[in-house]
Design a protein around this motif. Sequence first.
Motif, short mmCIF file in Angstrom:
data_model
loop_
_atom_site.label_atom_id
_atom_site.label_comp_id
_atom_site.label_asym_id
_atom_site.label_seq_id
_atom_site.Cartn_x
_atom_site.Cartn_y
_atom_site.Cartn_z
N TYR A 109 0.87 -1.18 0.00
CA TYR A 109 0.00 0.00 0.00
C TYR A 109 0.90 1.22 0.00
N GLY A 137 -1.82 -9.89 4.15
CA GLY A 137 -2.95 -9.96 3.22
C GLY A 137 -3.13 -11.34 2.63
N PRO A 197 -4.11 -11.29 -1.81
CA PRO A 197 -2.98 -11.08 -2.73
C PRO A 197 -1.97 -12.21 -2.71
N ARG A 221 -4.10 -0.79 8.20
CA ARG A 221 -3.76 -0.92 6.77
C ARG A 221 -4.97 -0.58 5.91
N ASP A 268 -5.88 -1.73 3.14
CA ASP A 268 -6.50 -2.86 2.43
C ASP A 268 -7.47 -3.63 3.32
N LYS A 293 -11.22 0.21 4.80
CA LYS A 293 -11.70 0.36 3.41
C LYS A 293 -13.18 0.75 3.40
#
Length: 316
Positions: free
Chosen positions: A36, A87, A90, A187, A189, A194
């Motif tokens: 990120y 994550g 990903p 974070r 993500d 988000k």
Amino acid sequence: MKTLITGAAGFIGSHLCEALVKDHQIIGLDNFCDFYDPKIKENNISFLQGSPNFKLVKTDIRNQLELAEVFKANKFDLVIHLAAMAGVRPSIENPQLYTEVNINGTVNLLEECRKHNVKNFIFASSSSVYGNNKKVPFAESDPVDHPISPYASTKKAGELICHTYHHLHQMSMACLRFFTVYGPRQRPDLAIRKFSRMMLNGEEIPVFGDGSTKRDYTYIDDIIDGILKAIDFVLSGNKYDVFNLGESQTISLTKMIQTIENTLEIKAKKKILPMQPGDVEQTYADISKSKTILGYNPETDFETGIAKFIDWLKIQ
Ligand SMILES: NC(=O)c1ccc[n+]([C@@H]2O[C@H](COP(=O)([O-])OP(=O)(O)OC[C@H]3O[C@@H](n4cnc5c(N)ncnc54)[C@H](O)[C@@H]3O)[C@@H](O)[C@H]2O)c1
């Protein structure tokens, strides 16, 4: 005490530096990778610039030569290893990268510890090692042989290689299984940040599955408290153990969204999508071992934590 913190500019790392900087001489190592926006990471640790107890080293844990220089220049008492490709989703796209950073990078660090006689090591593991464990809450004694994402496999591998270094080289170790951590600097993500950001922008949020998946969300202050207690644990002898750090309280995806809606006073526009591969159905920490051995005692309920997070997000 001279302490190496890897992943120092990240979400958890920056909070840990903040908590330790009064009492530890910190070398904060980070490669500012672009998982990120690296500017967010620079911001995370900007308050540490100028502190006499903090030095930033921009290095990649995959680079053994650069790591060797860091260990030559500093006699560490303790290493807290948080740097990783984080994550779940990903990691399915790029398993080689996750293996290189999370497994090879961890071995590189352990090798430097061995060569330079650094005896105390804390490893950031994850609740994802439990996969779709049917038994709840998840206890450290449960089998964790069925991870369902490359990320989870790399974290389990990290715990195993830590044990090997404990056994062969008498390094005192704690592997900490963090359960979805949230709070200021989370974070971007991760779902809570988000969704909150998208709701503030009036955008539709992607909801994977029917909303029944559950997570044991852990407020950042409680995670930091757990890490501080794990430091006392590793320093108290030649030990190896694995600990869950969670709240031991599950929140459904639907409830998570409702709590953000209530706090923001905004109704979410939802786009319902199928469950994502690699996502587990639930996480739920049994924290009795961490309570008994570490004295870990998480205190932040979800509503309070979300209110603190939203207060922070609104001034970003
Ligand atoms: N946040 C969570 O909910 C959660 C849950 C379970 C486990 N964890 C683990 O906790 C640790 C910290 O997570 P976070 O949420 O703060 O993530 P983060 O991405 O914010 O922090 C990780 C940091 O490591 C750095 N890094 C990545 N690759 C590197 C490399 N090759 N060399 C040097 N530095 C590198 C990144 O630049 C980043 O600043 C990670 O090990 C993660 O897997 C986090």
